[in-house]
Design an enzyme around this catalytic site. Sequence first.
Site, PDB file in Angstrom:
ATOM      1  N   ASP A 100       0.789  -1.237   0.000  1.00  0.00           N
ATOM      2  CA  ASP A 100       0.000   0.000   0.000  1.00  0.00           C
ATOM      3  C   ASP A 100       0.822   1.287   0.000  1.00  0.00           C
ATOM      4  O   ASP A 100       0.352   2.340   0.399  1.00  0.00           O
ATOM      5  CB  ASP A 100      -0.893  -0.008   1.241  1.00  0.00           C
ATOM      6  CG  ASP A 100      -0.093  -0.234   2.524  1.00  0.00           C
ATOM      7  OD1 ASP A 100       1.132   0.001   2.498  1.00  0.00           O
ATOM      8  OD2 ASP A 100      -0.685  -0.638   3.534  1.00  0.00           O
ATOM      9  N   GLU A 122      -0.143  -9.194  -1.144  1.00  0.00           N
ATOM     10  CA  GLU A 122      -0.778  -8.602   0.043  1.00  0.00           C
ATOM     11  C   GLU A 122      -1.998  -7.770  -0.370  1.00  0.00           C
ATOM     12  O   GLU A 122      -2.184  -6.620   0.026  1.00  0.00           O
ATOM     13  CB  GLU A 122       0.216  -7.754   0.863  1.00  0.00           C
ATOM     14  CG  GLU A 122      -0.231  -7.530   2.298  1.00  0.00           C
ATOM     15  CD  GLU A 122       0.780  -6.745   3.141  1.00  0.00           C
ATOM     16  OE1 GLU A 122       1.746  -7.354   3.626  1.00  0.00           O
ATOM     17  OE2 GLU A 122       0.586  -5.528   3.296  1.00  0.00           O
ATOM     18  N   GLU A 136      -2.292   5.123   2.752  1.00  0.00           N
ATOM     19  CA  GLU A 136      -2.148   3.722   2.352  1.00  0.00           C
ATOM     20  C   GLU A 136      -3.474   3.060   1.977  1.00  0.00           C
ATOM     21  O   GLU A 136      -3.526   2.228   1.071  1.00  0.00           O
ATOM     22  CB  GLU A 136      -1.454   2.920   3.465  1.00  0.00           C
ATOM     23  CG  GLU A 136       0.033   3.221   3.634  1.00  0.00           C
ATOM     24  CD  GLU A 136       0.326   4.458   4.480  1.00  0.00           C
ATOM     25  OE1 GLU A 136      -0.632   5.127   4.932  1.00  0.00           O
ATOM     26  OE2 GLU A 136       1.516   4.767   4.679  1.00  0.00           O
ATOM     27  N   HIS A 209       5.888   5.160  13.070  1.00  0.00           N
ATOM     28  CA  HIS A 209       6.291   5.977  11.922  1.00  0.00           C
ATOM     29  C   HIS A 209       5.141   6.437  11.046  1.00  0.00           C
ATOM     30  O   HIS A 209       5.347   7.085  10.028  1.00  0.00           O
ATOM     31  CB  HIS A 209       7.252   5.171  11.034  1.00  0.00           C
ATOM     32  CG  HIS A 209       6.561   4.065  10.297  1.00  0.00           C
ATOM     33  ND1 HIS A 209       6.245   2.869  10.875  1.00  0.00           N
ATOM     34  CD2 HIS A 209       6.080   4.012   9.027  1.00  0.00           C
ATOM     35  CE1 HIS A 209       5.611   2.106   9.981  1.00  0.00           C
ATOM     36  NE2 HIS A 209       5.501   2.781   8.856  1.00  0.00           N
ATOM     37  N   ARG A 211       2.137   8.305   9.212  1.00  0.00           N
ATOM     38  CA  ARG A 211       1.822   9.724   8.994  1.00  0.00           C
ATOM     39  C   ARG A 211       0.730  10.234   9.930  1.00  0.00           C
ATOM     40  O   ARG A 211       0.793  11.346  10.424  1.00  0.00           O
ATOM     41  CB  ARG A 211       1.324   9.919   7.553  1.00  0.00           C
ATOM     42  CG  ARG A 211       2.408  10.220   6.585  1.00  0.00           C
ATOM     43  CD  ARG A 211       1.846  10.457   5.195  1.00  0.00           C
ATOM     44  NE  ARG A 211       2.845  11.069   4.355  1.00  0.00           N
ATOM     45  CZ  ARG A 211       3.972  10.471   3.962  1.00  0.00           C
ATOM     46  NH1 ARG A 211       4.219   9.230   4.335  1.00  0.00           N
ATOM     47  NH2 ARG A 211       4.834  11.106   3.206  1.00  0.00           N
ATOM     48  N   HIS A 242      12.694   5.182  12.873  1.00  0.00           N
ATOM     49  CA  HIS A 242      12.547   5.311  11.422  1.00  0.00           C
ATOM     50  C   HIS A 242      13.325   6.551  10.966  1.00  0.00           C
ATOM     51  O   HIS A 242      13.444   7.521  11.722  1.00  0.00           O
ATOM     52  CB  HIS A 242      11.055   5.460  11.119  1.00  0.00           C
ATOM     53  CG  HIS A 242      10.685   5.269   9.683  1.00  0.00           C
ATOM     54  ND1 HIS A 242      11.000   6.184   8.716  1.00  0.00           N
ATOM     55  CD2 HIS A 242      10.015   4.282   9.063  1.00  0.00           C
ATOM     56  CE1 HIS A 242      10.528   5.762   7.548  1.00  0.00           C
ATOM     57  NE2 HIS A 242       9.935   4.601   7.732  1.00  0.00           N
TER      58      HIS A 242
HETATM   59  C1  UD1 Z   1       6.584   4.765   3.739  1.00  0.00           C
HETATM   60  C2  UD1 Z   1       5.167   4.320   3.375  1.00  0.00           C
HETATM   61  C3  UD1 Z   1       4.494   3.635   4.548  1.00  0.00           C
HETATM   62  C4  UD1 Z   1       5.356   2.525   5.093  1.00  0.00           C
HETATM   63  C5  UD1 Z   1       6.734   3.042   5.396  1.00  0.00           C
HETATM   64  C6  UD1 Z   1       7.591   1.882   5.793  1.00  0.00           C
HETATM   65  C7  UD1 Z   1       3.976   5.746   1.779  1.00  0.00           C
HETATM   66  C8  UD1 Z   1       3.034   6.859   1.590  1.00  0.00           C
HETATM   67  N1  UD1 Z   1       4.341   5.478   3.035  1.00  0.00           N
HETATM   68  O1  UD1 Z   1       6.493   5.774   4.724  1.00  0.00           O
HETATM   69  O2  UD1 Z   1       3.266   3.086   4.109  1.00  0.00           O
HETATM   70  O3  UD1 Z   1       4.756   2.041   6.266  1.00  0.00           O
HETATM   71  O4  UD1 Z   1       7.300   3.642   4.225  1.00  0.00           O
HETATM   72  O5  UD1 Z   1       8.705   2.261   6.504  1.00  0.00           O
HETATM   73  O6  UD1 Z   1       4.395   5.120   0.829  1.00  0.00           O
HETATM   74  N2  UD1 Z   1      14.120   8.181   4.806  1.00  0.00           N
HETATM   75  C9  UD1 Z   1      15.497   8.097   4.711  1.00  0.00           C
HETATM   76  N3  UD1 Z   1      16.056   6.887   4.372  1.00  0.00           N
HETATM   77  C10 UD1 Z   1      15.322   5.763   4.174  1.00  0.00           C
HETATM   78  C11 UD1 Z   1      13.925   5.843   4.311  1.00  0.00           C
HETATM   79  C12 UD1 Z   1      13.346   7.067   4.611  1.00  0.00           C
HETATM   80  O7  UD1 Z   1      16.199   9.075   4.887  1.00  0.00           O
HETATM   81  O8  UD1 Z   1      15.893   4.705   3.899  1.00  0.00           O
HETATM   82  C13 UD1 Z   1      13.499   9.495   5.123  1.00  0.00           C
HETATM   83  C14 UD1 Z   1      13.636  10.473   3.938  1.00  0.00           C
HETATM   84  O9  UD1 Z   1      13.799  11.754   4.430  1.00  0.00           O
HETATM   85  C15 UD1 Z   1      12.267  10.332   3.242  1.00  0.00           C
HETATM   86  C16 UD1 Z   1      11.375  10.183   4.466  1.00  0.00           C
HETATM   87  O10 UD1 Z   1      12.100   9.331   5.344  1.00  0.00           O
HETATM   88  O11 UD1 Z   1      11.944  11.429   2.426  1.00  0.00           O
HETATM   89  C17 UD1 Z   1      10.003   9.660   4.206  1.00  0.00           C
HETATM   90  O12 UD1 Z   1       9.987   8.504   3.409  1.00  0.00           O
HETATM   91  P1  UD1 Z   1       8.584   8.021   2.721  1.00  0.00           P
HETATM   92  O13 UD1 Z   1       8.812   6.744   2.000  1.00  0.00           O
HETATM   93  O14 UD1 Z   1       7.985   9.146   1.939  1.00  0.00           O
HETATM   94  O15 UD1 Z   1       7.638   7.815   3.955  1.00  0.00           O
HETATM   95  P2  UD1 Z   1       7.678   6.756   5.109  1.00  0.00           P
HETATM   96  O16 UD1 Z   1       7.225   7.469   6.335  1.00  0.00           O
HETATM   97  O17 UD1 Z   1       8.979   6.081   5.123  1.00  0.00           O
HETATM   98  N1  UDP Z   2      11.935  -3.621  10.673  1.00  0.00           N
HETATM   99  C1  UDP Z   2      13.329  -3.705  10.555  1.00  0.00           C
HETATM  100  N2  UDP Z   2      14.101  -2.849  11.306  1.00  0.00           N
HETATM  101  C2  UDP Z   2      13.572  -1.922  12.137  1.00  0.00           C
HETATM  102  C3  UDP Z   2      12.155  -1.837  12.231  1.00  0.00           C
HETATM  103  C4  UDP Z   2      11.369  -2.687  11.474  1.00  0.00           C
HETATM  104  O1  UDP Z   2      13.832  -4.538   9.811  1.00  0.00           O
HETATM  105  O2  UDP Z   2      14.342  -1.195  12.789  1.00  0.00           O
HETATM  106  C5  UDP Z   2      11.099  -4.516   9.838  1.00  0.00           C
HETATM  107  C6  UDP Z   2       9.987  -5.253  10.549  1.00  0.00           C
HETATM  108  O3  UDP Z   2      10.416  -6.508  11.034  1.00  0.00           O
HETATM  109  C7  UDP Z   2       8.938  -5.410   9.457  1.00  0.00           C
HETATM  110  C8  UDP Z   2       9.148  -4.186   8.589  1.00  0.00           C
HETATM  111  O4  UDP Z   2      10.440  -3.685   8.904  1.00  0.00           O
HETATM  112  O5  UDP Z   2       9.153  -6.539   8.657  1.00  0.00           O
HETATM  113  C9  UDP Z   2       8.103  -3.168   8.888  1.00  0.00           C
HETATM  114  O6  UDP Z   2       8.448  -1.962   8.310  1.00  0.00           O
HETATM  115  P1  UDP Z   2       7.753  -0.611   8.733  1.00  0.00           P
HETATM  116  O7  UDP Z   2       7.274  -0.713  10.144  1.00  0.00           O
HETATM  117  O8  UDP Z   2       8.699   0.466   8.389  1.00  0.00           O
HETATM  118  O9  UDP Z   2       6.553  -0.506   7.693  1.00  0.00           O
HETATM  119  P2  UDP Z   2       5.038  -1.065   7.678  1.00  0.00           P
HETATM  120  O10 UDP Z   2       5.075  -2.538   7.828  1.00  0.00           O
HETATM  121  O11 UDP Z   2       4.291  -0.362   8.751  1.00  0.00           O
HETATM  122  O12 UDP Z   2       4.549  -0.632   6.336  1.00  0.00           O
END
Ligand code: UD1
Ligand code: UDP
Length: 374
Positions: A100, A122, A136, A209, A211, A242
């Site tokens: 999602d 999924e 999502e 984490h 939104r 995160h």
């Molecule tokens: C995204 C997904 C969310 C998912 C989450 C998993 C959307 C809208 N949201 O949210 O559904 O649960 O990923 O973790 O798709 N960043 C880094 N390095 C990384 C990852 C993130 O620096 O490896 C920082 C960056 O500043 C980036 C920000 O996090 O711009 C947000 O990343 P984004 O993918 O937009 O949103 P998430 O909150 O990670």
């Molecule tokens: N996870 C990880 N390291 C962390 C936190 C989470 O590997 O420090 C793994 C966790 O086991 C799960 C996945 O990341 O499989 C979940 O990711 P996240 O919570 O970012 O996203 P969501 O599942 O809510 O979309």
Amino acid sequence: MKKEKIKIALVFGTRPEAIKMCPLVKKLKENISFNVITIVTAQHRQMLDSVLELFEIKPDYDLNLMKPNQDLWNLSSDILLSLKDVFDKEKPDLVLFHGDTTTAGMGALSAFYSRVKIAHVEAGLRTFDKNYPFPEEINRVIVDSVCDLMFCPTDKSVLNLHNSGIKKGVYKTGNTVIDALLYVVKNKNTNLDFIGLNKNLKTILLTSHRRENFGKPLENICLAARELVENNKDIQLVYPMHLNPNVRNTVIPILKDIERVKLIEPLDYVPFCNLMKQSHIILTDSGGVQEEAPSLGVPVLVLRDETERPEALEYGCVKLVGANKEKIIKEVQNLLCNKEEYQKMSKAVNPYGDGHACEYIEKIILQYFDEIQE
Ligand code: UD1
Ligand code: UDP
């Protein structure tokens, strides 16, 4: 006439998608009927790379799209446009998306515009509330509405699709997260000494984490965590934060320098699974963690008011507590003090699959192409 090989593209971009798609990439690559290409949007960068490394997957295309503190509009348009070019060039027979995220929602739309066949891993998860989780819930609806094949983790997710009028191409396969978890538990181990946890204390693992929890709700969660640690000298709390700056800007000022609180960088998947296993209680708004923790027998308090994963709720190993400070404190305190309640929640069950989801998905894809190519 049958084609020589079926060209399958798997597209993903974030940590959870990678964890759940990498086992499938590996499985499909073993089958000589398929020509498998891996496309990462890199919606996440570091958190994606650590998973690719673990599963030893080198993407064929890395779109490298992540920008610091990216917004939904720019990321969406980047995904939509960049994937167009790849689909134009590769002309895959089937593209698989997961879950999602923006990568899934906009990627599926891009594939639909390119008139490519689409599958959703999924599929069928729903809260039926467009704002929770945001965005999502709508991404899932978009993906399922343009799909040819939908791989649902549970009976409930199948039913969600049936009830919304989608009947063709819907299959129950279990969730590939259990395949990933079993792969890790079986093949990899790591020690967690680097975190510096005290073995004599009970560990509470916290992740948040989403939104919809940004700002005040996350502040309440952190205040609850701080009060719990201050009032219970026998617990310690660890929060792998995160990388999203919207998370860190709230968490760090409230929880830094608190005794028995460890704020740490996101963990690689293997140490994170070990940390989940060793934890006494998990507080989380993560989707993936809600699916994994029941298999490990660790009670989960979900920092949300609803969940698209009701199965673990029904089994009694997960409870919704929202982002209300008093409620979080009350429920954690109850689990800390009430042994019977704790034991009721900590039974290991596995509502999300048997660890063979990738195999089922592989078979369904083969059967699908057998039928349409006859
Ligand atoms: C995204 C997904 C969310 C998912 C989450 C998993 C959307 C809208 N949201 O949210 O559904 O649960 O990923 O973790 O798709 N960043 C880094 N390095 C990384 C990852 C993130 O620096 O490896 C920082 C960056 O500043 C980036 C920000 O996090 O711009 C947000 O990343 P984004 O993918 O937009 O949103 P998430 O909150 O990670
Ligand atoms: N996870 C990880 N390291 C962390 C936190 C989470 O590997 O420090 C793994 C966790 O086991 C799960 C996945 O990341 O499989 C979940 O990711 P996240 O919570 O970012 O996203 P969501 O599942 O809510 O979309």
